[in-house]
Design a protein around this motif. Structure first.
Motif, PDB file in Angstrom:
ATOM      1  N   UNK A 241      48.758  52.510  45.703  1.00 50.88           N
ATOM      2  CA  UNK A 241      48.120  53.815  45.617  1.00 50.88           C
ATOM      3  C   UNK A 241      46.693  53.681  45.115  1.00 50.88           C
ATOM      4  N   UNK A 242      46.478  52.742  44.189  1.00 51.50           N
ATOM      5  CA  UNK A 242      45.123  52.505  43.693  1.00 51.50           C
ATOM      6  C   UNK A 242      44.189  52.031  44.788  1.00 51.50           C
ATOM      7  N   UNK A 255      34.350  48.481  43.585  1.00 51.17           N
ATOM      8  CA  UNK A 255      35.602  49.027  43.056  1.00 51.17           C
ATOM      9  C   UNK A 255      36.735  48.886  44.065  1.00 51.17           C
ATOM     10  N   UNK A 256      36.411  49.067  45.347  1.00 50.25           N
ATOM     11  CA  UNK A 256      37.414  48.907  46.387  1.00 50.25           C
ATOM     12  C   UNK A 256      37.906  47.469  46.432  1.00 50.25           C
ATOM     13  N   UNK A 261      41.931  43.114  45.164  1.00 54.48           N
ATOM     14  CA  UNK A 261      42.267  41.851  44.502  1.00 54.48           C
ATOM     15  C   UNK A 261      43.526  42.018  43.665  1.00 54.48           C
ATOM     16  N   UNK A 262      43.617  43.133  42.948  1.00 49.21           N
ATOM     17  CA  UNK A 262      44.810  43.395  42.147  1.00 49.21           C
ATOM     18  C   UNK A 262      46.041  43.470  43.044  1.00 49.21           C
ATOM     19  N   UNK A 263      45.899  44.101  44.200  1.00 51.06           N
ATOM     20  CA  UNK A 263      47.035  44.312  45.103  1.00 51.06           C
ATOM     21  C   UNK A 263      47.475  43.025  45.785  1.00 51.06           C
ATOM     22  N   UNK A 264      46.526  42.186  46.212  1.00 48.79           N
ATOM     23  CA  UNK A 264      46.860  41.005  47.014  1.00 48.79           C
ATOM     24  C   UNK A 264      46.964  39.721  46.201  1.00 48.79           C
ATOM     25  N   UNK A 270      52.730  38.491  39.593  1.00 51.65           N
ATOM     26  CA  UNK A 270      53.572  39.045  38.531  1.00 51.65           C
ATOM     27  C   UNK A 270      55.021  39.223  38.955  1.00 51.65           C
ATOM     28  N   UNK A 271      55.270  39.352  40.252  1.00 46.64           N
ATOM     29  CA  UNK A 271      56.642  39.588  40.723  1.00 46.64           C
ATOM     30  C   UNK A 271      57.658  38.562  40.232  1.00 46.64           C
TER      31      UNK A 271
END
Length: 303
Positions: A241-242, A255-256, A261-264, A270-271
């Motif tokens: 969503x972010x 920012x995009x 980077x956080x998503x991919x 962390x999973x």
């Protein structure tokens, strides 16, 4: 994000490489544990191993090319390479979303229909659910390919991102993209909204079932079986969503890129920590493997 700041490139390269290796090793360990330990040959861990494979694929689609660019100080990517990223990233992201939905249904059956769990979640149904998830994800990726193949560019373009994302390419196209944008958001809403609604429904039923348990110990035990999955769902959809909001509302490419980077990169890393640290079966496998390696080393030394 300073991907091409010459002073920060070595630090960024080392950080991203470390995170990528942790993602690979952590998720491969889960897959190895599930395939090697007969105690983990259950529907929950079958879905978890497929989820780990999807998580590895998401990172592998983008991170290696980014690392090569950082190391060679190059900013270029071929059209075929760009098209590959546009096709594969939605494929594996959609697959992860659908697998999380399937895992929520698995937890629903395990908690609300405990006595019939093995009958309902039989191997044929588990295989069908994974195959269906992959088929829908493949259809999604093909639709992204068709949208990409219809784009025309006036000249060589510079994408303000670290990988080829369809929304970025649409904004740089010279042809009319109105239909493409409508189709992109329609597909995204359907393939993200329906799985998320399924997860919400499953956990609503799980919550009602847990509240009917009289003992607090029984409620805790029932909820603990889906705690790791719920944490991964929040992480996946929260970062997703972010990225969506950042792409739709933010005018800053930096920012995009940070959100992507956080998503991919960060979320896939962390999973395995979430599942292994909260799962006694995975930790037991790691402990047994470590003990076997230690005993093997001792026997080798004695010889």
């Amino acid at each position: 994000l300073c991907f091409y700041d010459p002073y920060l490139q070595p630090l960024l390269f080392g950080l991203l490489l470390s995170m990528y290796l942790v993602t690979l090793l952590g998720n491969l360990l889960i897959i190895l544990a599930v395939t090697s330990d007969s105690h983990l040959h259950t529907p929950m861990y079958y879905f978890l191993s497929n989820l780990s494979l999807a998580v590895i694929s998401i990172s592998t689609t983008t991170v290696p090319k980014m690392l090569v660019n950082l190391q060679t100080h190059s900013k270029s990517i071929t059209y075929a390479g760009c098209l590959t990223q546009v096709v594969l990233l939605p494929l594996f992201a959609c697959l992860e979303s659908l697998l999380l939905t399937v895992m929520a249904y698995d937890r629903l059956v395990a908690i609300c229909h405990t006595l019939h769990y093995l009958v309902i979640m039989n191997p044929h149904l588990c295989g069908f659910l994974v195959l269906l998830s992959f088929s829908i994800s493949l259809l999604d990726s093909q639709l992204h390919y068709l949208m990409m193949s219809q784009l025309t560019f006036c000249a060589d373009v510079e994408i303000p991102h670290f990988f080829c994302e369809l929304s970025q390419l649409l904004s740089l196209a010279c042809s009319d993209i109105s239909i493409n944008i409508i189709l992109m958001y329609f597909i995204g809403t359907i393939l993200a909204g329906i799985p998320f609604s399924g997860i919400l429904y499953s956990y609503t039923q799980i919550l009602f079932s847990i509240l009917r348990i009289s003992s607090s110990g029984g409620r805790y035990k029932a909820f603990s079986t889906c705690g790791s999955h719920l944490a991964v769902v929040c992480l996946f959809y929260g970062t997703g969503l972010g990225v969506y909001l950042s792409s739709a509302l933010s005018l800053s490419p930096r920012k995009d890129a940070v959100a992507s980077v956080v998503y991919t990169v960060v979320t896939p890393m962390l999973n395995p920590f979430i599942y292994s640290l909260r799962n006694r079966d995975i930790k037991r496998y790691v402990g047994v493997t470590h003990l076997e390696c230690t005993l093997g080393n001792v026997e080798t030394l004695n010889m």
